[in-house]
Design an enzyme around this catalytic site. Structure first.
Site, PDB file in Angstrom:
ATOM      1  N   ARG A   1       0.812  -1.216   0.000  1.00 44.60           N
ATOM      2  CA  ARG A   1       0.000   0.000   0.000  1.00 44.60           C
ATOM      3  C   ARG A   1       0.850   1.272   0.000  1.00 44.60           C
ATOM      4  NH1 ARG A   1      -5.199   0.496   1.988  1.00 44.60           N
ATOM      5  NH2 ARG A   1      -4.500   1.917   3.635  1.00 44.60           N
TER       6      ARG A   1
ATOM      7  N   CYS B   1       1.741  29.609  32.847  1.00 43.44           N
ATOM      8  CA  CYS B   1       1.882  28.147  32.885  1.00 43.44           C
ATOM      9  C   CYS B   1       1.812  27.653  34.327  1.00 43.44           C
ATOM     10  CB  CYS B   1       3.213  27.732  32.252  1.00 43.44           C
ATOM     11  SG  CYS B   1       3.621  25.982  32.492  1.00 43.44           S
TER      12      CYS B   1
ATOM     13  N   CYS C   1       5.351  26.023  35.539  1.00 41.15           N
ATOM     14  CA  CYS C   1       6.596  26.788  35.646  1.00 41.15           C
ATOM     15  C   CYS C   1       6.914  27.121  37.105  1.00 41.15           C
ATOM     16  CB  CYS C   1       6.503  28.078  34.833  1.00 41.15           C
ATOM     17  SG  CYS C   1       6.799  27.855  33.060  1.00 41.15           S
TER      18      CYS C   1
ATOM     19  N   ASN D   1      -1.043  15.076  41.334  1.00 43.36           N
ATOM     20  CA  ASN D   1      -1.886  15.683  40.306  1.00 43.36           C
ATOM     21  C   ASN D   1      -3.122  16.328  40.924  1.00 43.36           C
ATOM     22  OD1 ASN D   1      -3.480  16.235  37.982  1.00 43.36           O
ATOM     23  ND2 ASN D   1      -2.492  14.557  36.887  1.00 43.36           N
ATOM     24  N   ASP D   2      -3.365  17.600  40.565  1.00 46.33           N
ATOM     25  CA  ASP D   2      -4.515  18.320  41.105  1.00 46.33           C
ATOM     26  C   ASP D   2      -5.836  17.764  40.582  1.00 46.33           C
ATOM     27  OD1 ASP D   2      -2.935  20.220  42.569  1.00 46.33           O
ATOM     28  OD2 ASP D   2      -2.464  21.215  40.672  1.00 46.33           O
TER      29      ASP D   2
ATOM     30  N   HIS E   1      10.383  26.318  30.388  1.00 47.75           N
ATOM     31  CA  HIS E   1       9.137  26.079  29.672  1.00 47.75           C
ATOM     32  C   HIS E   1       9.377  25.739  28.202  1.00 47.75           C
ATOM     33  CE1 HIS E   1       4.768  26.567  29.152  1.00 47.75           C
ATOM     34  NE2 HIS E   1       5.028  27.224  28.035  1.00 47.75           N
TER      35      HIS E   1
ATOM     36  N   ASN F   1       3.021  11.958  27.837  1.00 47.56           N
ATOM     37  CA  ASN F   1       2.292  12.341  26.626  1.00 47.56           C
ATOM     38  C   ASN F   1       2.885  13.658  26.149  1.00 47.56           C
ATOM     39  OD1 ASN F   1       0.471  10.165  26.756  1.00 47.56           O
ATOM     40  ND2 ASN F   1      -0.849  11.281  28.165  1.00 47.56           N
TER      41      ASN F   1
ATOM     42  N   CYS G   1      -1.911  16.255  25.192  1.00 49.53           N
ATOM     43  CA  CYS G   1      -1.168  16.930  26.257  1.00 49.53           C
ATOM     44  C   CYS G   1      -1.731  18.342  26.435  1.00 49.53           C
ATOM     45  CB  CYS G   1       0.312  16.983  25.906  1.00 49.53           C
ATOM     46  SG  CYS G   1       1.335  17.696  27.201  1.00 49.53           S
ATOM     47  N   SER G   2      -2.115  18.701  27.659  1.00 52.47           N
ATOM     48  CA  SER G   2      -2.786  19.977  27.905  1.00 52.47           C
ATOM     49  C   SER G   2      -1.819  21.105  28.236  1.00 52.47           C
ATOM     50  CB  SER G   2      -3.784  19.817  29.067  1.00 52.47           C
ATOM     51  OG  SER G   2      -3.112  19.399  30.250  1.00 52.47           O
TER      52      SER G   2
ATOM     53  N   HIS H   1       4.756  22.559  28.743  1.00 51.87           N
ATOM     54  CA  HIS H   1       5.915  22.505  29.638  1.00 51.87           C
ATOM     55  C   HIS H   1       6.406  21.055  29.711  1.00 51.87           C
ATOM     56  CE1 HIS H   1       8.182  24.447  33.024  1.00 51.87           C
ATOM     57  NE2 HIS H   1       8.419  23.169  33.276  1.00 51.87           N
TER      58      HIS H   1
ATOM     59  N   HIS I   1       7.038  17.673  30.782  1.00 51.47           N
ATOM     60  CA  HIS I   1       6.609  16.945  31.979  1.00 51.47           C
ATOM     61  C   HIS I   1       6.090  15.559  31.607  1.00 51.47           C
ATOM     62  CE1 HIS I   1       2.638  18.240  30.563  1.00 51.47           C
ATOM     63  NE2 HIS I   1       2.101  17.347  31.363  1.00 51.47           N
TER      64      HIS I   1
ATOM     65  N   GLN J   1       4.034  11.881  33.695  1.00 51.89           N
ATOM     66  CA  GLN J   1       3.118  11.510  34.771  1.00 51.89           C
ATOM     67  C   GLN J   1       3.473  10.144  35.351  1.00 51.89           C
ATOM     68  OE1 GLN J   1      -1.156  12.403  34.205  1.00 51.89           O
ATOM     69  NE2 GLN J   1      -0.611  13.057  32.124  1.00 51.89           N
TER      70      GLN J   1
ATOM     71  N   HIS K   1       8.542   1.916  25.941  1.00 49.44           N
ATOM     72  CA  HIS K   1       7.807   2.012  24.683  1.00 49.44           C
ATOM     73  C   HIS K   1       7.666   3.464  24.238  1.00 49.44           C
ATOM     74  CE1 HIS K   1       6.313  -2.167  24.489  1.00 49.44           C
ATOM     75  NE2 HIS K   1       6.106  -2.086  25.793  1.00 49.44           N
TER      76      HIS K   1
ATOM     77  N   PHE L   1      -4.392   7.116  12.059  1.00 52.01           N
ATOM     78  CA  PHE L   1      -5.595   6.935  12.861  1.00 52.01           C
ATOM     79  C   PHE L   1      -5.876   5.446  13.021  1.00 52.01           C
ATOM     80  CE2 PHE L   1      -6.141  11.160  11.082  1.00 52.01           C
ATOM     81  CZ  PHE L   1      -6.615  11.892  12.166  1.00 52.01           C
TER      82      PHE L   1
ATOM     83  N   TYR M   1     -11.195  -1.166  10.223  1.00 52.34           N
ATOM     84  CA  TYR M   1     -10.731  -2.532  10.468  1.00 52.34           C
ATOM     85  C   TYR M   1      -9.908  -2.620  11.747  1.00 52.34           C
ATOM     86  CZ  TYR M   1      -8.188  -6.912   9.890  1.00 52.34           C
ATOM     87  OH  TYR M   1      -7.647  -8.157  10.096  1.00 52.34           O
TER      88      TYR M   1
END
Length: 349
Positions: free
Chosen positions: A27, A51, A54, A76-77, A114, A154, A161-162, A165, A167, A169, A299, A313, A317
């Site tokens: 393909r 941020c 920071c 984590n808050d 940052h 992430n 990722c929000s 900076h 980081h 988890q 990984h 994506f 299938y």
């Protein structure tokens, strides 16, 4: 006609999980009319007053960050797992079941700056990140109700990722998640059958063939797994059979930091962008058992396919049958292996 791994559709087996992936190399010859342009490079300040990661800034929960100089960790808050969950369960026959889950979620800032990511940090700074991973793995794993510690990162908006900076988890919980459970079972079966580590044997075979090797140093190998799902998926595997991050020697810790920097430089250089990915460490559970079968590995699952903006994506299938890929593990390893070792931002005038 003889079967050709690089021309004909085939399924590849993942010995760590027992799962299969469909590979369709032919393909890659089809015409492509999707996006190929580069994304605009985001320029970030060394310190962002808005941020919440920071140094010196206030977080969403109202806590103020210290003026940290290296790494920084906090609970984590908005944690997905909490310690104060009451014990309980729901069972309605064999079909409706639920059970309470306790845990601790932490955020680790890799650097006070940052504007940096792992490939732009010094090896000595990445060593400090590894040392914090070791500390948290040991401390969280010592809790009587914590049986697994998942360290992960992430990177990039594409991976949800929000905050840009640098980081990662840590989610520590009372139950061992399904992916490590599968890896534990298959590593255990292999050890029982052959008396050797699955990944130790796998690394030896890959080093002999060399086709899927991306990077190598004295203590670690980075390769594209034979069974890789994502286009430029990789694994960092320790050459020595060790179960977890606490068993690193000083030299292994340094070599691991070098490998993390070198791999993420290659990723950034591939499409000359800050390369998004989800990455995480798989190592032995912390429930007090021995786990002789476990072999430390890291990984990397990056989504980018053809450019800085075109991603793979999991649809159709792949959601209903098996994962599928067009670009072979061998060709993606070759592309990564042949990239410059100097970060593209440093090589530009």
């Amino acid at each position: 006609m003889d079967f050709d791994l690089h021309e004909h559709p085939h399924r590849r087996y993942n010995p760590l999980t027992g799962e299969y992936i469909l590979v369709s190399p032919h393909r890659m010859k089809r015409p492509w009319q999707g996006q190929v342009e580069k994304s605009e490079e985001e320029i970030r300040p060394q310190h962002d007053p808005d941020c919440y990661l920071c140094p010196g800034n206030s977080r969403v929960g109202g806590e103020q960050n210290p003026q940290y100089k290296n790494t920084f960790v906090f609970t984590n808050d908005f944690a997905a797992l909490k310690e104060d969950v009451p014990s309980g369960s729901l069972e309605k026959g064999d079909l409706l079941r639920a059970k309470s889950e306790k845990g601790i979620c932490k955020v680790i800032c890799f650097s006070p700056r940052h504007d940096l990511t792992l490939p732009q940090m010094e090896v000595s700074e990445i060593v400090k990140v590894i040392e914090l991973w070791q500390k948290e793995y040991q401390e969280l794993g010592s809790h009587p109700e914590i049986n697994y510690v998942q360290i992960f990162e992430n990177k990039g908006q594409m991976m949800g990722c929000s905050n840009p900076h640098p980081h990662g988890q840590i989610w520590a919980q009372s139950t061992v998640p399904m992916e490590p459970v599968l890896e534990c079972k298959h590593q255990g079966d292999y050890l029982q059958k052959y008396g050797r580590s699955l990944l130790e044997d796998y690394v030896k075979q890959e080093l002999e063939e060399k086709e899927r090797i991306v990077l190598e140093n004295e203590h670690f190998v980075t390769l594209v797994p034979f069974w890789a799902v994502w286009p430029f998926e990789t694994m960092i595997i320790s050459k020595r059979h060790i179960a977890n991050i606490l068993q690193f020697t000083k030299e292994e810790k340094q070599a691991y930091a070098q490998m993390l920097k070198q791999l993420t430089i290659l990723y950034d250089n591939l499409f000359e962008t800050s390369f998004p990915y989800s990455a995480g460490i798989h190592q032995s559970p912390t429930d007090g058992l021995e786990y002789k079968e476990w072999h430390f590995h890291h990984h990397f699952y990056p989504p980018l396919l053809r450019s800085a903006t075109v991603k793979k994506f999991m649809v159709g299938y792949e959601m209903l049958g098996d994962p599928q890929r067009d670009i072979t593990a061998e060709s993606s390893a070759e592309r990564l292996r042949n990239l410059p070792r100097v970060h593209y931002k440093e090589s530009k005038p």
